[in-house]
Design an enzyme around this catalytic site. Structure first.
Site, PDB file in Angstrom:
ATOM      1  N   GLY A 127      -9.358   2.697  -2.510  1.00 39.10           N
ATOM      2  CA  GLY A 127      -8.487   1.931  -3.005  1.00 39.10           C
ATOM      3  C   GLY A 127      -7.621   0.826  -2.483  1.00 39.10           C
ATOM      4  O   GLY A 127      -6.648   0.587  -3.151  1.00 39.10           O
ATOM      5  N   SER A 128      -8.073   0.562  -1.382  1.00 35.59           N
ATOM      6  CA  SER A 128      -7.114  -0.481  -0.683  1.00 35.59           C
ATOM      7  C   SER A 128      -7.407  -2.005  -1.380  1.00 35.59           C
ATOM      8  O   SER A 128      -8.878  -1.916  -1.708  1.00 35.59           O
ATOM      9  CB  SER A 128      -7.343  -0.435   0.665  1.00 35.59           C
ATOM     10  OG  SER A 128      -8.582  -0.870   1.213  1.00 35.59           O
TER      11      SER A 128
ATOM     12  N   HIS B 275      -2.706  -1.803   7.360  1.00 34.65           N
ATOM     13  CA  HIS B 275      -1.197  -1.805   6.689  1.00 34.65           C
ATOM     14  C   HIS B 275      -1.014  -0.294   6.420  1.00 34.65           C
ATOM     15  O   HIS B 275      -1.745   0.312   5.639  1.00 34.65           O
ATOM     16  CB  HIS B 275      -0.933  -2.804   5.794  1.00 34.65           C
ATOM     17  CG  HIS B 275      -2.065  -2.477   4.520  1.00 34.65           C
ATOM     18  ND1 HIS B 275      -3.048  -3.255   4.464  1.00 34.65           N
ATOM     19  CD2 HIS B 275      -1.965  -1.979   3.445  1.00 34.65           C
ATOM     20  CE1 HIS B 275      -3.671  -2.923   3.533  1.00 34.65           C
ATOM     21  NE2 HIS B 275      -3.219  -2.206   2.650  1.00 34.65           N
TER      22      HIS B 275
END
Ligand code: AMP
Length: 318
Positions: free
Chosen positions: A148-149, A155
């Protein structure tokens, strides 16, 4: 530079300025609490129709754009933190003061968390939770193409947990002491959820927590994730390792992921979703979920892997 002790104040000042200048685009939403009686999971559903306009990642290819290489000054809370990181405001925050802990040197979002990543994340949690005893924070990392990035520069993200919200991980760890899983002891897993997840309660005393301890805990959870992908490699040979990492001051959790988005609900899931906080853009989906909250567990399973509670490690495991 170490983490400044007045970080909470720095962040909220920066956030107010960024909001006023239009540098952050706060996603307005209304919130609805739901309980799935079959699993006992509590959900907080945020309905945010403005998200319909936000473009989504289309494919798995590495993206050329890297907004973290030269972040906007209006979003930069700390140029340098613990030498290797920057601390930024998220341009599209899901809660006020939504933070990004970004590596200064470009690293891929598919890479594992380093001991220093883990300890810096814990230090941030510790500092912000201490500042206001009524608040708890979550730090998370969406790792791999199905997690889901949306950006490839490494990060972690940090948000405040809505007050009064109790996740299933909180219930699972309530009253449990820290332990390190080994070949006889598995991480905690709630047998009622459809999807697989691995949780370890953290020591309550923050003074005993250091890079080495966090790295051992993370490695023991990652080992379960790699084993699970190994076990699925015959059925689904093309599946790349993807998982969500979630950490509060109370626990660390890893959730293996098989796809980023539920086709049934036209809804993307990331780490926050696997704590029960779901962001919905469409009114008909909002209605569907409100009428039958159990559909969420089914879809979280479709985007993850079946629960492995009760199954023990074998000699072939990582
Ligand atoms: P993820 O989707 O998990 O990869 O997290 C990336 C985050 O970066 C998202 O939550 C975005 O809202 C946020 N984001 C996207 N572009 C920018 C930008 N230019 N500056 C700061 N944050 C951004």
């Amino acid at each position: 530079m170490m983490i400044p002790l007045d970080l909470a104040q720095l962040v909220s000042n920066k956030y107010v300025e960024a909001l006023e200048s239009g540098s952050v685009d706060f996603i307005q939403s209304s919130m609805n609490a739901l309980e799935d009686v079959r699993t006992g999971i509590h959900y907080l559903i945020s309905f945010a129709p403005s998200l319909q306009k936000k473009p989504e990642r289309k494919d798995h290819n590495i993206l050329n754009n890297d907004p973290f290489a030269k972040p906007e000054p209006e979003l930069t809370v700390l140029e340098t933190l613990n030498n290797d990181y920057k601390l930024l405001l998220n341009k599209f925050p899901i809660t006020p003061n939504h933070l990004l802990l970004v590596t200064k040197q470009y690293q891929l979002q598919t890479s594992p968390l380093s001991p220093k990543d883990l300890f810096t994340a814990y230090e941030l949690l510790n500092l912000l939770d201490e500042k206001d005893k009524m608040l708890r924070h979550l730090i998370f990392y969406n790792c791999g193409p199905n997690s889901g990035s949306s950006l490839d520069h490494k990060h972690l993200q940090m948000i405040k947990i809505p007050e009064m919200f109790t996740s299933f991980q909180d219930r699972l760890c309530a009253g449990k002491d820290y332990f390190l899983p080994d070949s006889n002891t598995e991480p905690l897993q709630d047998p009622k959820t459809g999807f697989s997840h691995f949780v370890i309660p953290l020591p309550q005393d923050s003074n005993v927590i250091d890079e080495e301890l966090l790295a051992m805990i993370y490695a023991s959870l990652l080992q379960r994730i790699l084993t699970l992908f190994q076990n699925w490699s015959q059925d689904r040979p093309c599946l790349e390792v993807s998982y969500n990492f979630l950490m509060t001051k109370q626990w660390m959790c890893l959730v293996p992921r098989s796809q980023p988005k539920s086709d049934e609900l036209n809804l993307g899931f990331n780490a926050v979703s696997y704590m029960g906080m779901i962001l919905v853009k469409w009114e008909n989906i909002m209605e569907q979920i409100s009428n039958l909250p159990h559909i969420l567990d089914q879809e979280l399973l479709n985007c993850g892997f079946p629960n492995t509670s009760g199954i023990h490690s074998s000699e072939y495991d990582y």
